[in-house]
Design an enzyme around this catalytic site. Structure first.
Site, PDB file in Angstrom:
ATOM      1  N   ASN A 136     -10.312  -0.921  -1.488  1.00  0.00           N
ATOM      2  CA  ASN A 136      -8.877  -0.727  -1.290  1.00  0.00           C
ATOM      3  C   ASN A 136      -8.136  -1.263  -2.519  1.00  0.00           C
ATOM      4  O   ASN A 136      -8.189  -2.457  -2.803  1.00  0.00           O
ATOM      5  CB  ASN A 136      -8.457  -1.482  -0.019  1.00  0.00           C
ATOM      6  CG  ASN A 136      -6.967  -1.385   0.276  1.00  0.00           C
ATOM      7  OD1 ASN A 136      -6.192  -0.893  -0.536  1.00  0.00           O
ATOM      8  ND2 ASN A 136      -6.577  -1.880   1.439  1.00  0.00           N
ATOM      9  N   HIS A 155      -4.447   6.616   2.440  1.00  0.00           N
ATOM     10  CA  HIS A 155      -4.650   5.314   1.809  1.00  0.00           C
ATOM     11  C   HIS A 155      -6.064   4.846   2.164  1.00  0.00           C
ATOM     12  O   HIS A 155      -6.487   4.902   3.310  1.00  0.00           O
ATOM     13  CB  HIS A 155      -3.601   4.332   2.324  1.00  0.00           C
ATOM     14  CG  HIS A 155      -3.841   2.925   1.907  1.00  0.00           C
ATOM     15  ND1 HIS A 155      -4.170   2.589   0.610  1.00  0.00           N
ATOM     16  CD2 HIS A 155      -3.808   1.768   2.610  1.00  0.00           C
ATOM     17  CE1 HIS A 155      -4.326   1.276   0.542  1.00  0.00           C
ATOM     18  NE2 HIS A 155      -4.119   0.751   1.741  1.00  0.00           N
ATOM     19  N   CYS A 172       0.818  -1.223   0.000  1.00  0.00           N
ATOM     20  CA  CYS A 172       0.000   0.000   0.000  1.00  0.00           C
ATOM     21  C   CYS A 172       0.849   1.268   0.000  1.00  0.00           C
ATOM     22  O   CYS A 172       0.343   2.352  -0.250  1.00  0.00           O
ATOM     23  CB  CYS A 172      -0.926   0.010   1.208  1.00  0.00           C
ATOM     24  SG  CYS A 172      -1.868  -1.502   1.343  1.00  0.00           S
TER      25      CYS A 172
HETATM   26  O1  UT7 Z   1      -4.451  -1.811   3.225  1.00  0.00           O
HETATM   27  C1  UT7 Z   1      -4.051  -2.842   4.093  1.00  0.00           C
HETATM   28  C2  UT7 Z   1      -4.988  -4.021   3.990  1.00  0.00           C
HETATM   29  N1  UT7 Z   1      -6.196  -3.797   4.728  1.00  0.00           N
HETATM   30  C3  UT7 Z   1      -6.400  -4.355   5.929  1.00  0.00           C
HETATM   31  O2  UT7 Z   1      -5.546  -5.022   6.466  1.00  0.00           O
HETATM   32  C4  UT7 Z   1      -7.735  -4.117   6.590  1.00  0.00           C
HETATM   33  C5  UT7 Z   1      -7.645  -3.559   7.973  1.00  0.00           C
HETATM   34  N2  UT7 Z   1      -8.705  -4.052   8.806  1.00  0.00           N
HETATM   35  C6  UT7 Z   1     -10.023  -3.831   8.584  1.00  0.00           C
HETATM   36  O3  UT7 Z   1     -10.393  -3.109   7.673  1.00  0.00           O
HETATM   37  C7  UT7 Z   1     -11.023  -4.457   9.537  1.00  0.00           C
HETATM   38  O4  UT7 Z   1     -10.306  -5.046  10.602  1.00  0.00           O
HETATM   39  C8  UT7 Z   1     -11.934  -5.523   8.845  1.00  0.00           C
HETATM   40  C9  UT7 Z   1     -12.936  -4.815   7.952  1.00  0.00           C
HETATM   41  C10 UT7 Z   1     -11.076  -6.485   8.046  1.00  0.00           C
HETATM   42  C11 UT7 Z   1     -12.712  -6.293   9.898  1.00  0.00           C
HETATM   43  O5  UT7 Z   1     -13.478  -5.396  10.700  1.00  0.00           O
HETATM   44  P1  UT7 Z   1     -13.434  -5.542  12.281  1.00  0.00           P
HETATM   45  O6  UT7 Z   1     -14.348  -4.551  12.828  1.00  0.00           O
HETATM   46  O7  UT7 Z   1     -11.995  -5.475  12.694  1.00  0.00           O
HETATM   47  O8  UT7 Z   1     -14.071  -6.969  12.501  1.00  0.00           O
HETATM   48  P2  UT7 Z   1     -13.428  -8.257  13.171  1.00  0.00           P
HETATM   49  O9  UT7 Z   1     -12.375  -8.827  12.294  1.00  0.00           O
HETATM   50  O10 UT7 Z   1     -13.069  -7.961  14.593  1.00  0.00           O
HETATM   51  O11 UT7 Z   1     -14.686  -9.240  13.147  1.00  0.00           O
HETATM   52  C12 UT7 Z   1     -15.857  -8.970  13.910  1.00  0.00           C
HETATM   53  C13 UT7 Z   1     -16.888 -10.046  13.605  1.00  0.00           C
HETATM   54  C14 UT7 Z   1     -16.318 -11.452  13.674  1.00  0.00           C
HETATM   55  O12 UT7 Z   1     -17.318 -12.296  14.214  1.00  0.00           O
HETATM   56  P3  UT7 Z   1     -17.274 -12.749  15.764  1.00  0.00           P
HETATM   57  O13 UT7 Z   1     -15.956 -13.440  15.912  1.00  0.00           O
HETATM   58  O14 UT7 Z   1     -17.379 -11.485  16.529  1.00  0.00           O
HETATM   59  O15 UT7 Z   1     -18.458 -13.627  15.854  1.00  0.00           O
HETATM   60  C15 UT7 Z   1     -16.088 -11.811  12.229  1.00  0.00           C
HETATM   61  O16 UT7 Z   1     -16.151 -13.196  12.012  1.00  0.00           O
HETATM   62  O17 UT7 Z   1     -17.375  -9.887  12.283  1.00  0.00           O
HETATM   63  C16 UT7 Z   1     -17.249 -11.111  11.543  1.00  0.00           C
HETATM   64  N3  UT7 Z   1     -16.989 -10.831  10.158  1.00  0.00           N
HETATM   65  C17 UT7 Z   1     -17.968 -10.606   9.260  1.00  0.00           C
HETATM   66  N4  UT7 Z   1     -19.297 -10.604   9.362  1.00  0.00           N
HETATM   67  C18 UT7 Z   1     -20.023 -10.319   8.242  1.00  0.00           C
HETATM   68  C19 UT7 Z   1     -15.791 -10.697   9.537  1.00  0.00           C
HETATM   69  N5  UT7 Z   1     -15.986 -10.408   8.244  1.00  0.00           N
HETATM   70  C20 UT7 Z   1     -17.303 -10.334   8.043  1.00  0.00           C
HETATM   71  C21 UT7 Z   1     -18.114 -10.056   6.921  1.00  0.00           C
HETATM   72  N6  UT7 Z   1     -19.470 -10.063   7.082  1.00  0.00           N
HETATM   73  N7  UT7 Z   1     -17.584  -9.770   5.707  1.00  0.00           N
END
Ligand code: UT7
Length: 335
Positions: free
Chosen positions: A292, A262, A121
């Site tokens: 992204n 970004h 990135c």
């Molecule tokens: O440019 C560099 C690359 N980009 C990145 O590395 C992305 C940076 N991170 C992010 O944008 C966020 O961390 C995400 C969008 C990837 C995830 O959002 P979050 O608020 O950090 O969610 P989380 O990973 O803590 O997950 C929360 C819950 C989980 O369920 P449980 O364990 O609480 O039951 C996930 O399994 O949301 C669930 N989950 C989803 N639910 C519906 C994860 N992905 C999804 C989804 N739809 N697509």
């Protein structure tokens, strides 16, 4: 590495920008059909509504070509004027030849140096920073800097935690010597911390795990991200980078007309903006439309901001990025 003031060297400006987004759209509704997710979750957690997807016959150089042609034209130059080509990408057409060499050929540019820069990135900011010093030193005059990706080809559409995030696109800028005190790059910074490499990784296909039936079966040719960890690291790094660049240049947050971050996640950007106490109307966001696109997000956003008149010549703008490597970087620009 910081390059704040270079009094004995030439000042360098962004003379022109261009961008290209493929036609095909991948909406949240489309993703609902692929993985267990829903529009509300995606919008709430990322701010994204849709992304662009390259056509089957398009590779990264094809996207880069369209963006580059526009950037060269808007700089008032021709491909023959370009002295060097740098492409920030982690999704090159082929490992070699580089996408930059393919682009050089397609543009009909002269036999100038052309190479890819793999800083995920941060690819565009790294390339911008290096192009700036080349021109500042007097070694070259006109450098084409591109960020281009076809991330949908390395995205695992069975992993709901990552497949919602990524799209395809390209952005480009032409850097030239500054002609007056209005428009020039004020500051650039780039750094890396390889100890965090596992946080964002494409494990297969390299010399560690060359492509085999097993690596394909294990889906090692797709990106693996640790989103939560990246999220936290990204917010604090963005805040620190903007503050440090202002301090280096003896400027205040209020001096900034527009921050172009970004485009990784609206919540990451909002959280950083709130900690910086910079209002959201001074933060450029287009991830709702494109998701992204890694190295391409900043040059695409820069081009859109310029063409929409959101930024004017002479405005102070801050570019800031964080991503795979881990790598990060920033630039303060009198646009
Ligand atoms: O440019 C560099 C690359 N980009 C990145 O590395 C992305 C940076 N991170 C992010 O944008 C966020 O961390 C995400 C969008 C990837 C995830 O959002 P979050 O608020 O950090 O969610 P989380 O990973 O803590 O997950 C929360 C819950 C989980 O369920 P449980 O364990 O609480 O039951 C996930 O399994 O949301 C669930 N989950 C989803 N639910 C519906 C994860 N992905 C999804 C989804 N739809 N697509």
């Amino acid at each position: 590495m910081n390059v704040s003031s270079m009094p004995t060297l030439r000042k360098v400006k962004i003379a022109g920008t261009g961008s290209y987004l493929p036609e095909k759209r991948l909406t949240n509704a489309d993703l609902e059909k692929l993985v267990e997710t829903n529009d509300e979750w995606i919008v709430q957690r990322t701010g994204m509504h849709e992304r662009r997807v390259a056509a089957d016959d398009q590779a990264t150089s094809d996207l880069a070509l369209e963006a580059s042609k526009k950037a060269i034209e808007s700089a008032g130059l021709t491909a023959q004027d370009i002295d060097m080509i740098m492409v920030g990408t982690v999704t090159p057409d082929t490992v070699f030849p580089s996408t930059a060499c393919i682009l050089q050929h397609k543009l009909g540019a002269r036999m100038v140096p052309a190479f890819d820069l793999a800083a995920a990135c941060s690819g565009f900011i790294y390339a911008l920073s290096m192009a700036r010093t080349q021109i500042a030193s007097g070694a070259m005059n006109n450098i084409l800097v591109v960020g281009a990706e076809v991330l949908t080809r390395v995205t695992n559409y069975e992993d709901r935690g990552s497949c919602i995030l990524f799209g395809d696109g390209a952005g480009a800028a032409v850097l030239t010597p500054a002609t007056d005190e209005t428009s020039y790059i004020v500051d650039t910074h780039m750094a890396a911390d390889g100890s965090g490499g596992e946080m964002l990784i494409l494990p297969g296909g390299g010399s560690r795990h060359p492509a085999t039936h097993e690596t394909i079966d294990q889906k090692m040719h797709y990106m693996v991200i640790h989103g939560r960890a990246v999220f936290k690291e990204a917010v604090s790094t963005i805040v620190r980078l903007v503050d440090e660049s202002l301090t280096r240049c003896h400027l205040q947050r209020e001096d900034i007309k527009m921050v172009i971050p970004h485009q990784m996640n609206a919540r990451i950007i909002e959280s950083a903006a709130s900690r910086l106490d910079i209002p959201m109307d001074k933060i450029f966001i287009n991830l709702d439309k494109y998701g992204n696109t890694s190295a391409a997000t900043i040059p695409i956003a820069l081009d859109e901001a310029a063409r929409q008149g959101v930024i004017q010549r002479g405005d102070l703008i801050a570019l800031v990025t964080f991503g795979g490597g881990l790598t990060w970087g920033s630039s303060l620009i009198r646009y």
